[in-house]
Design an enzyme around this catalytic site. Structure first.
Site, PDB file in Angstrom:
ATOM      1  N   HIS A 268       0.809  -1.277  -0.098  1.00  0.00           N
ATOM      2  CA  HIS A 268      -0.135  -0.062  -0.087  1.00  0.00           C
ATOM      3  C   HIS A 268       0.864   1.283  -0.212  1.00  0.00           C
ATOM      4  CE1 HIS A 268      -3.720   2.083   1.211  1.00  0.00           C
ATOM      5  NE2 HIS A 268      -2.791   3.122   1.729  1.00  0.00           N
ATOM      6  N   GLU A 269       1.824   1.368   1.009  1.00  0.00           N
ATOM      7  CA  GLU A 269       2.621   2.565   0.917  1.00  0.00           C
ATOM      8  C   GLU A 269       3.777   2.698  -0.059  1.00  0.00           C
ATOM      9  OE1 GLU A 269       1.472   4.661   3.096  1.00  0.00           O
ATOM     10  OE2 GLU A 269       0.416   3.390   4.220  1.00  0.00           O
ATOM     11  N   HIS A 272       1.854   4.453  -2.922  1.00  0.00           N
ATOM     12  CA  HIS A 272       1.867   5.938  -2.472  1.00  0.00           C
ATOM     13  C   HIS A 272       3.084   6.425  -2.892  1.00  0.00           C
ATOM     14  CE1 HIS A 272      -1.670   6.963  -0.719  1.00  0.00           C
ATOM     15  NE2 HIS A 272      -1.478   6.092   0.330  1.00  0.00           N
ATOM     16  N   GLU A 298      -4.620   7.971  -3.013  1.00  0.00           N
ATOM     17  CA  GLU A 298      -5.119   6.715  -2.369  1.00  0.00           C
ATOM     18  C   GLU A 298      -5.492   5.618  -3.496  1.00  0.00           C
ATOM     19  OE1 GLU A 298      -4.808   6.109   0.903  1.00  0.00           O
ATOM     20  OE2 GLU A 298      -6.010   4.184   1.092  1.00  0.00           O
TER      21      GLU A 298
END
Lengths: 504, 504
Positions: A268-269, A272, A298
């Site tokens: 997820h990160e 980003h 997001e």
């Protein structure tokens, strides 16, 4: 013309300096969440208040307003999608918001939030909401002051939303979310009725933390996160900090008996981070070199985490590797069972660990509470009760304590109210972009199965990352996919994944 | 009087803000040496140049000069050792130096040094001096510009010295060092002739890094470093960063086959850290809440590292613990042999690993080279040759490569020229303070043998740490010990330790 051009250059030089100062605060913010000793919180609050105050002062200097007015009345911005026009359009928005906020309020919020985050951390550990509550009350009071000062939206909550997702409204979100909710409830119901339950226990066997870190870093690097220009550290609440060109930092947290918690937070990160690393460095510090909105940001974390990282094709490539990394946990597990386990749909307490289907219900809960806190007179002391009631209503289960309930997220302690809805928007944007990528890039599944992710990353870089803020979120989705935002791509994605898995 | 008092308060408020901004730069500096990804060096250089430039601008504002002049002409400073008088005296010194330095030079030095440190790190790894040399040439050029702008000393090198050790001169150092050198050479000679050689190999057995970290932290905490208000991290060149109240950071480096390297660097940096943690927080940001000089700072790191950490009494308490932490390496070793090994005197290449006796010769080498670089026309390209020649002359051995020679220290790459002599001054101050502490505090050895270090720490806090810059270094030594600085206490300490160990 030459004169306006030089005014524009002066404006950009000043804006870049302000961004550079902001990136110093980013380093301090990252450190606060990763390595700062406990005793340093008070001093760090003073440091951040000073920096934020200085940034606010420079960003609201009348000179910037004068520069903007002069350029706005010139030919330099006649093409609305030119570099200059985009920068001026977004800088005007920022400037108009910033001059409405008194410096004292900005500094006070920074100071209060730094202390509140420190207390939240302790309260979360002890599941002691009462410890945190007076700090949240202070923050809510300051956010009300912020709303009064800005007053840009139809309702107070709209004003806060607009800070994270320019132009977004409570009304519109309510409409999109309710469209999504009806179909989601139907799908989640069908899954429950299927009687199928993947063996999730394989994910809570023993996963040594060193290997989790190594495997997570390998996967993040392979999907395209560049570790020469970044790092991965440990924190309480995972986040990504794009400090500046060549320096983008991921964080995660590890649990020896929970494979998904760190692995998917790293993915997820890293999503980003890949966005931040894909911004155009030449435009660093200006809107043309910045990400569009939290919702679009997001969409990238969700895309890399879920549309890539939880896909069957991804694990065609990575399953032998995860098995080799954790032989004790996975040697007797089949690829199919592993894939089913990481895609289990079931109500759970922690938002960041929720599956792709129920996740959006976690957001709707927070969306409802935040509206009540800002527009409806809900008080901080009433949050635990209302949280648990609403949770029961949405997900059918009640959190056993506040650590697994209203104390789980860092956002409110940092003053982030109106932030949560952007997570659900991210899912919607991600689905629509990903459907388009499938059309434009070729057989993504075949590529993932070979461990090849560059074509997707290149497509995203071209269509989204390198564009900076050339388009607003609503425009971008139309430019890239030819259609306005709809909840249908997300539902198609979820059905395509879960119907075969659950035999629906 | 009321008016002057309020001017003084305004001065102090501004000075504290400048210090706070400086402490933001400290966090960025610490991060640069510990966690910053490689690709972030360029951006970090811009960040630090911006902060340093802003600090310089505020510190040199004419208003500060005006405030100082008004206060200097008032009764507020009539007692020269009052808070106000001390602050004004030292702020005047800083202000007068700062206004002589053009902002462009300060920013350029910060920018060049950030890049140079990154390159130095690579050059050191590859033992490739040529990689680093052009950067050092740039730094030397900028330091020459700095000397011309400041011009406070008798010679250019005096001007640089004065930055680290106010009032210190080449002439005085040459005198003190030569007094020390004669007696040192005699002692080192006697040790060599003794024919005794402690078994140093016991220190290069296998010492697992995790246990090194744990044991080092335990010892640092026990002598008085507060880890609630600090941390310990890994870096290339160990340092201590006092970021502000409640936040003091130690660093070290580990080598599985070298116990002393990390352990004594942790003790050393903890000594610096204990000083920083002992400063008066109420005076934070002002001279009354700051350390005196690098020489005095180093006296504390040296005292805790050598006078405490290499003493026989210290290991009476800690030997059973170190043996338990490293059973594979130490179960067959006696306390006496261990104590002898950590106090081996022998010429070696790396300054930070040198023993207490030969250490000062490493400093004399650098002192000589720095003078030649600044006053004598020595060029950066000639350093490796001259280093190796001088090393041979002073220590009788020649470095096999530049990693173990002129590339070992970080200082020059960061612009720190004139810094090294303060290390030798630290040894001299430490010895003289420690002799006095023995008289004032009671039987230190008996306390150490019980693992009790608080009486010494409290004495140091009262006499030195909490005093801030009330006294200059030369005054302080007289106030605390009743005598001016002399090399005799250091020689007495070295003889008392080595004569019995080597049977002299």
């Amino acid at each position: 013309m030459a004169d306006v051009e030089s005014i524009y250059q002066r404006l950009i030089a000043e804006i870049k300096q302000i961004a550079l100062l902001g990136s110093c605060a980013s380093v301090l913010g990252w450190d606060k969440q990763t390595y700062m000793p406990k005793g340093g919180a008070g001093h760090r609050a003073e440091q951040l208040a000073l920096l934020v105050g200085m940034i606010h002062e420079r960003a609201t200097a009348p000179q910037i307003g004068d520069y903007l007015t002069e350029i706005e009345n010139s030919d330099l911005v006649s093409d609305p999608y030119s570099e200059a026009a985009v920068n001026v359009r977004e800088l005007r928005r920022d400037y108009d918001r910033a001059i409405k906020l008194p410096r004292s309020l900005v500094e006070e919020l920074a100071r209060v939030a730094t202390i509140a985050q420190q207390v939240w951390r302790e309260a979360r550990e002890k599941s002691d909401y009462a410890l945190f509550q007076p700090h949240l009350t202070k923050i809510l009071d300051l956010k009300h002051q912020e709303v009064c000062a800005l007053n840009t939206g139809e309702t107070p909550y709209d004003t806060l939303l607009d800070d994270y997702e320019p132009g977004e409204t409570t009304e519109n979100l309510t409409r999109v979310f309710s469209g999504l909710r009806d179909e989601l409830v139907e799908l989640v119901g069908a899954i429950a009725e299927s009687g199928k339950k993947p063996d999730e226990n394989i994910l809570t066997r023993t996963y040594p933390i060193n290997q989790q870190e190594e495997f997570g870093k390998t996967a993040a690097a392979q999907i395209g996160f560049n570790f020469d220009n970044g790092r991965l550290d440990i924190t309480t609440h995972p986040f990504c900090s794009g400090i500046g060109p060549g320096d983008t930092r991921l964080t995660t947290r590890y649990n020896t008996h929970h494979f998904s918690e760190s692995f998917f937070s790293i993915m997820h990160e890293a999503g980003h981070g890949i966005y931040d690393q894909g911004l155009n460095d030449e435009y660093y510090g200006t809107p043309m070199g910045s990400s569009i909105s939290l919702g679009i940001h997001e969409s990238q974390s969700r895309m890399w985490e879920n549309f890539v990282g939880r896909s069957e094709a991804f694990w065609t490539h990575f399953f032998p590797k995860v098995q080799a990394a954790f032989p004790d946990a996975l040697s007797d597990v089949s690829e199919r069972d592993f894939y089913a386990a990481i895609n289990t749909v079931a109500p759970s307490f922690i938002r960041v660990e929720a599956d792709e289907a129920t996740y959006n219900l976690h957001i709707m809960l927070r969306f409802e509470l935040e509206q009540a806190l800002i527009d409806g007179g809900l008080k901080a002391e009433d949050i635990p009760g209302v949280w648990n009631e609403t949770f029961e209503k949405y997900l059918g289960i009640t959190p056993p304590d506040d650590t697994q309930g209203c104390l789980q997220d860092i956002h409110w302690s940092g003053g982030g109210i109106g932030y949560f809805p952007t997570y659900a928007l991210g899912n919607l944007y991600a689905a629509q972009f990903f459907e388009q990528a499938r059309q434009d890039v070729g057989d993504l599944d075949a590529q993932f199965a070979e461990g090849v992710f560059e074509p997707l990353k290149n497509w995203l870089t071209e269509k989204i990352y390198s564009q900076g803020q050339r388009y607003r979120a609503n425009e971008l989705i139309e430019v890239v996919t030819g259609k306005p935002l709809s909840h249908e791509p997300l539902m198609r994605h979820l059905r395509a994944k879960y119907e075969p898995l659950y035999g629906i």
